[in-house]
Design an enzyme around this catalytic site. Structure first.
Site, PDB file in Angstrom:
ATOM      1  CG  PHE A 128      -1.838  -1.012   0.954  1.00 29.33           C
ATOM      2  CD1 PHE A 128      -3.318  -1.399   0.539  1.00 29.33           C
ATOM      3  CD2 PHE A 128      -1.397  -1.880   2.283  1.00 29.33           C
ATOM      4  CE1 PHE A 128      -3.805  -2.752   0.797  1.00 29.33           C
ATOM      5  CE2 PHE A 128      -2.598  -3.672   2.472  1.00 29.33           C
ATOM      6  CZ  PHE A 128      -3.694  -3.661   1.698  1.00 29.33           C
ATOM      7  NE  ARG A 129       2.935   5.277  -3.599  1.00 27.65           N
ATOM      8  CZ  ARG A 129       3.927   5.622  -4.794  1.00 27.65           C
ATOM      9  NH1 ARG A 129       4.717   3.974  -5.578  1.00 27.65           N
ATOM     10  NH2 ARG A 129       4.553   6.297  -4.288  1.00 27.65           N
ATOM     11  CG  PHE A 130       1.390   1.856   4.159  1.00 22.57           C
ATOM     12  CD1 PHE A 130       1.562   2.864   3.986  1.00 22.57           C
ATOM     13  CD2 PHE A 130       0.066   0.702   4.863  1.00 22.57           C
ATOM     14  CE1 PHE A 130      -0.791   3.445   3.725  1.00 22.57           C
ATOM     15  CE2 PHE A 130      -0.575   0.829   4.816  1.00 22.57           C
ATOM     16  CZ  PHE A 130      -1.524   2.171   4.533  1.00 22.57           C
TER      17      PHE A 130
END
Length: 151
Positions: A128-130
């Protein structure tokens, strides 16, 4: 650039000192290297001041290259306009003849640069692009501070 060596002093690459890359570095001696490994989803970004490596370091690396690569360094006027491929090949053949049975030494306009790191960022892709980002910044006393960055 092609990263060829690194040690406690920094990260080295080698090129023609008259080429565009070197001309840019002479004008502004600060640069960044970004290395990305897509299969690992990891990246390192290294920022710092750039300086020429010593002549002896440039000679050592140059002499480790294949003979034809050394001849190419004498022939190439890197980043300059070339009127035709045939001209380059003719110049290449002339350099081969000039060196014939002789050792192909390093031309004065060819050598290495060393990026001396001030900032190193380690980036790791996460779902999730974390993304995980850790940055290390060198202090005036030569020690490193670590901090986390938002993705």
């Amino acid at each position: 650039l092609l990263l060829k060596k690194f040690d406690e002093r920094g990260f080295c690459f080698f090129t023609n000192y008259n080429g565009r890359k070197s001309e840019d570095l002479k004008e502004n001696p600060f640069a960044a290297i970004c290395i990305y490994w897509p299969a690992l989803e990891k990246q390192i970004r290294i920022e710092g001041k750039v300086e020429r490596v010593s002549k002896s370091e440039s000679d050592e690396y140059f002499l480790s290259r294949p003979r034809e690569s050394r001849i190419g360094a004498w022939t190439s006027k890197q980043s300059q306009a070339l009127e035709s491929r045939e001209r380059f090949l003719a110049e290449l053949e002339q350099v081969r003849k000039d060196f014939n049975e002789k050792e192909v030494t390093r031309p004065e306009n060819w050598g290495g640069w060393r990026l001396i790191p001030d900032v190193i960022e380690f980036w790791k892709a996460e779902e999730f692009r974390f993304h995980n980002r850790e940055v290390y910044t060198k202090n005036e006393n030569g020690t490193w501070n670590k901090k986390l960055l938002y993705p």
